[in-house]
Design an enzyme around this catalytic site. Structure first.
Site, mmCIF file in Angstrom:
data_model
loop_
_atom_site.group_PDB
_atom_site.id
_atom_site.type_symbol
_atom_site.label_atom_id
_atom_site.label_comp_id
_atom_site.label_asym_id
_atom_site.label_seq_id
_atom_site.Cartn_x
_atom_site.Cartn_y
_atom_site.Cartn_z
ATOM 1 N N ALA A 25 1.914 6.067 -5.863
ATOM 2 C CA ALA A 25 2.542 7.057 -4.977
ATOM 3 C C ALA A 25 1.523 8.064 -4.478
ATOM 4 O O ALA A 25 1.843 9.230 -4.272
ATOM 5 C CB ALA A 25 3.672 7.769 -5.723
ATOM 6 N N ARG A 32 2.528 8.432 8.835
ATOM 7 C CA ARG A 32 3.432 7.994 9.907
ATOM 8 C C ARG A 32 4.847 8.555 9.766
ATOM 9 O O ARG A 32 5.679 8.418 10.654
ATOM 10 C CB ARG A 32 3.476 6.462 9.959
ATOM 11 C CG ARG A 32 2.277 5.875 10.683
ATOM 12 C CD ARG A 32 2.232 4.376 10.583
ATOM 13 N NE ARG A 32 1.807 3.937 9.255
ATOM 14 C CZ ARG A 32 1.859 2.681 8.830
ATOM 15 N NH1 ARG A 32 2.343 1.739 9.615
ATOM 16 N NH2 ARG A 32 1.447 2.366 7.617
ATOM 17 N N GLU A 76 -5.779 -10.383 2.420
ATOM 18 C CA GLU A 76 -5.182 -9.342 3.252
ATOM 19 C C GLU A 76 -5.218 -9.756 4.723
ATOM 20 O O GLU A 76 -6.156 -10.446 5.155
ATOM 21 C CB GLU A 76 -5.923 -8.016 3.056
ATOM 22 C CG GLU A 76 -5.698 -7.406 1.694
ATOM 23 C CD GLU A 76 -4.227 -7.190 1.402
ATOM 24 O OE1 GLU A 76 -3.580 -6.420 2.125
ATOM 25 O OE2 GLU A 76 -3.705 -7.811 0.453
ATOM 26 N N ASN A 112 7.323 3.193 5.893
ATOM 27 C CA ASN A 112 6.147 3.843 6.466
ATOM 28 C C ASN A 112 6.522 4.893 7.502
ATOM 29 O O ASN A 112 5.748 5.790 7.787
ATOM 30 C CB ASN A 112 5.221 2.809 7.121
ATOM 31 C CG ASN A 112 4.582 1.910 6.080
ATOM 32 O OD1 ASN A 112 4.044 2.386 5.079
ATOM 33 N ND2 ASN A 112 4.687 0.620 6.274
HETATM 34 C C1 UD1 Z 1 -0.395 -3.860 0.202
HETATM 35 C C2 UD1 Z 1 -1.011 -5.154 -0.324
HETATM 36 C C3 UD1 Z 1 -0.543 -6.317 0.548
HETATM 37 C C4 UD1 Z 1 0.969 -6.377 0.591
HETATM 38 C C5 UD1 Z 1 1.536 -5.032 1.038
HETATM 39 C C6 UD1 Z 1 3.035 -5.025 0.892
HETATM 40 C C7 UD1 Z 1 -3.148 -4.512 -1.251
HETATM 41 C C8 UD1 Z 1 -4.627 -4.503 -1.041
HETATM 42 N N1 UD1 Z 1 -2.439 -5.040 -0.272
HETATM 43 O O1 UD1 Z 1 -0.952 -3.645 1.494
HETATM 44 O O2 UD1 Z 1 -1.034 -7.519 0.036
HETATM 45 O O3 UD1 Z 1 1.385 -7.400 1.461
HETATM 46 O O4 UD1 Z 1 1.017 -3.958 0.222
HETATM 47 O O5 UD1 Z 1 3.541 -3.852 1.462
HETATM 48 O O6 UD1 Z 1 -2.685 -4.094 -2.291
HETATM 49 N N2 UD1 Z 1 -1.747 3.565 -2.662
HETATM 50 C C9 UD1 Z 1 -2.229 4.473 -3.573
HETATM 51 N N3 UD1 Z 1 -3.556 4.706 -3.638
HETATM 52 C C10 UD1 Z 1 -4.430 4.059 -2.834
HETATM 53 C C11 UD1 Z 1 -3.942 3.121 -1.905
HETATM 54 C C12 UD1 Z 1 -2.592 2.889 -1.845
HETATM 55 O O7 UD1 Z 1 -1.461 5.086 -4.315
HETATM 56 O O8 UD1 Z 1 -5.643 4.313 -2.967
HETATM 57 C C13 UD1 Z 1 -0.301 3.317 -2.582
HETATM 58 C C14 UD1 Z 1 0.230 3.748 -1.232
HETATM 59 O O9 UD1 Z 1 0.744 5.067 -1.310
HETATM 60 C C15 UD1 Z 1 1.329 2.744 -0.959
HETATM 61 C C16 UD1 Z 1 0.916 1.527 -1.760
HETATM 62 O O10 UD1 Z 1 -0.076 1.938 -2.669
HETATM 63 O O11 UD1 Z 1 2.560 3.178 -1.476
HETATM 64 C C17 UD1 Z 1 0.426 0.397 -0.864
HETATM 65 O O12 UD1 Z 1 -0.750 0.791 -0.216
HETATM 66 P P1 UD1 Z 1 -1.064 0.366 1.276
HETATM 67 O O13 UD1 Z 1 -2.405 0.873 1.621
HETATM 68 O O14 UD1 Z 1 0.075 0.747 2.166
HETATM 69 O O15 UD1 Z 1 -1.131 -1.203 1.139
HETATM 70 P P2 UD1 Z 1 -0.847 -2.236 2.288
HETATM 71 O O16 UD1 Z 1 -1.936 -2.204 3.259
HETATM 72 O O17 UD1 Z 1 0.524 -2.090 2.793
HETATM 73 CA CA CA Z 2 2.068 -0.528 2.854
#
Ligand code: UD1
Ligand code: CA
Length: 455
Positions: free
Chosen positions: A10, A16, A153, A226
């Site tokens: 989280a 967005r 990805e 999002n």
């Molecule tokens: C991620 C997955 C992807 C999947 C998708 C589903 C990875 C690399 N990719 O992509 O395979 O299909 O979710 O929705 O995991 N977050 C953190 N810290 C960070 C980065 C992210 O807490 O450093 C949290 C974000 O707040 C979010 C979640 O992790 O709630 C997912 O991160 P996000 O960057 O949105 O991943 P996606 O690109 O959607």
């Molecule tokens: Ca996401």
């Protein structure tokens, strides 16, 4: 079975959403998304729940301080793999670890049981879905035997891989000691310059660990938010589920698309709920209750056969059997009404007890009052319960009749079968069976001429 630790990511900003409120605090069905996820984790009997926070972490933590969770800071958001790595020091090696997301609020516990219940160190369990439009998601790569070998990805995928419609939901479960081995070795040399949690799938497969795949019952369970369009879509999906659950329990809904439930609703059979009704908190509607158009009912119990007419607002009250309420009644918190009572239009009632068969039919304010049985409160009656500093009680005995437009200046007691003349201001107690009249005497002046306007 080894202990279950749930990690909820989280830390992301959620730009967005275009909001000063952190994304995971935006509500679905009246409750922040993150709280839905924490409650799901609690329902799984997790030994510990770790929430990774970053952006506006203090606000997220403050808004969630009633939950028994371990807060873990991720000061820079360097990717999902980096986020989970922050939790490693808190995880016992043998723990089963389930990864959830603070912005994916509607996952069902049944679905997650499939991932964690039989998990051991020879497996990694992954939740996937197959989408018509897989754009943006990580793709599930399988070998000729159909075994999962990696997740790629979207931004790193080849044309051929982009044609794969089975995608990663992000939700997975694995034993902690594997995370401890794999996460520190992740690299961020990829299209987004992030440490991808998804890279552990390839590492696991290369070590001969079985990638076990499960699917949710519906895509809604794994949908993330999002922006506010997606938030509204999940809200509707959740509301549709509630409406279905109620209908299958024997409730007729005038329009399942126009009911909102924000809490727990318990129902008997043959309840009827008209359109545009909002039920909040813990609401119990017993058999045969009818709720009219546009009503709001919060934290209340309505006994069998009672009818709530349109546009009534009822908060923290208990209403007995076969009562008639509204239209346009307002119940502030703390009322208990017995059977066969009536509270009619434009009546406000607060912290009051109303005995069986008593009626307050029109245009009244009844606060801090105790009414016996068969009391009739006339139109426009006001309990003057507040002297500017303190609240005082009004007590009315069985069978009393309060004439219209009476002011009852509390503290005051009106005895059983007493009668109050219309328009009275009652400041002293009235004994049983007495008639009290307290108003200016009427004078009729014959031959009186009205003032005339000058010519
Ligand atoms: C991620 C997955 C992807 C999947 C998708 C589903 C990875 C690399 N990719 O992509 O395979 O299909 O979710 O929705 O995991 N977050 C953190 N810290 C960070 C980065 C992210 O807490 O450093 C949290 C974000 O707040 C979010 C979640 O992790 O709630 C997912 O991160 P996000 O960057 O949105 O991943 P996606 O690109 O959607
Ligand atoms: Ca996401």
């Amino acid at each position: 079975m080894s202990p279950l630790h749930v990690v909820i990511l989280a830390a992301g900003q959620g730009s967005r959403m275009k909001s000063s409120l952190p994304k995971v605090l935006h509500p679905v069905a009246g409750k922040p998304m993150l709280h839905h996820v924490i409650e799901t984790a609690m329902a799984l009997d997790a030994e510990q729940i770790h929430v990774v926070i970053g952006h506006a972490g203090d606000r997220v933590r403050e808004a969630s301080d009633t939950y028994p969770v371990n807060w873990v800071e991720q000061s820079e958001q360097l990717g999902t793999g980096h986020a989970v790595a922050q939790v490693l020091p808190h995880l016992p090696d043998q723990a089963r670890v389930l990864i959830l997301y603070g912005d994916v609020p509607l996952t069902r516990t049944d679905t997650l049981h499939q991932l964690v219940d039989t998990l051991d160190e020879r497996q990694l369990a992954l939740l996937t879905v197959t989408l018509d439009d897989p754009n943006g998601y990580g793709r599930i790569v399988r070998n000729e035997e159909g075994r999962v070998t990696a997740i790629v990805e979207h931004k790193d995928a080849s044309e051929a891989q982009r044609a794969i419609r089975e995608v990663n939901t992000g939700i997975l479960a694995v034993i902690a000691k594997h995370l401890k081995a794999w996460l520190p070795s992740l690299s961020n040399r990829n299209a987004q310059g992030e440490y991808y949690l998804t890279d552990i799938i390839g590492l696991a497969a290369a070590q001969g660990i079985t990638i076990r795949v499960a699917q949710p019952a519906t895509v809604t369970e794994v949908e993330g938010v999002n922006n506010r369009v997606q938030l509204a879509a999940l809200e509707r999906a959740w509301q549709r589920q509630q409406a279905e659950r109620l209908m299958l329990a024997g409730v007729t809904l005038a329009d399942p698309e126009r009911l909102d439930v924000r809490g727990q609703v318990t129902v008997g059979q043959d309840v009827f709920i008209d359109a545009n009704v909002l039920l909040e908190g813990d609401v119990v509607l017993e058999e045969g209750v009818r709720v009219g158009f546009g009503c709001v009912i919060r934290d209340s119990r309505i006994a069998r056969g009672t009818e709530i007419h349109p546009y009534s607002v009822i908060e923290s009250s208990v209403i007995g059997e076969n009562a008639q309420i509204g239209p346009f009644a307002r119940f502030r918190p703390g009322n208990t009404l017995a059977a066969n009572t009536k509270v009619g239009n434009f009546v406000e009632i607060k912290k009051s007890v109303v005995g069986a068969g008593s009626k307050i039919n029109h245009l009244s304010y009844v606060g801090d009052a105790r009414l016996g049985e068969r009391v009739n409160v006339g139109a426009g009656t006001i309990t003057c319960n507040y002297d500017g500093a303190n609240k005082h009680a009004t007590v009315i005995g069985d069978g009393a009749f309060i004439g219209s437009n009476t002011s009852l200046v509390a503290p005051v007691t009106v005895g059983s079968d007493a009668t109050i003349g219309a328009g009275s201001t009652i400041t002293r107690d009235v004994a049983d069976t007495e008639l009290a009249v307290a108003r200016g005497k009427q004078r009729n002046i014959a031959g009186w001429e009205r003032p005339k306007k000058p010519e």
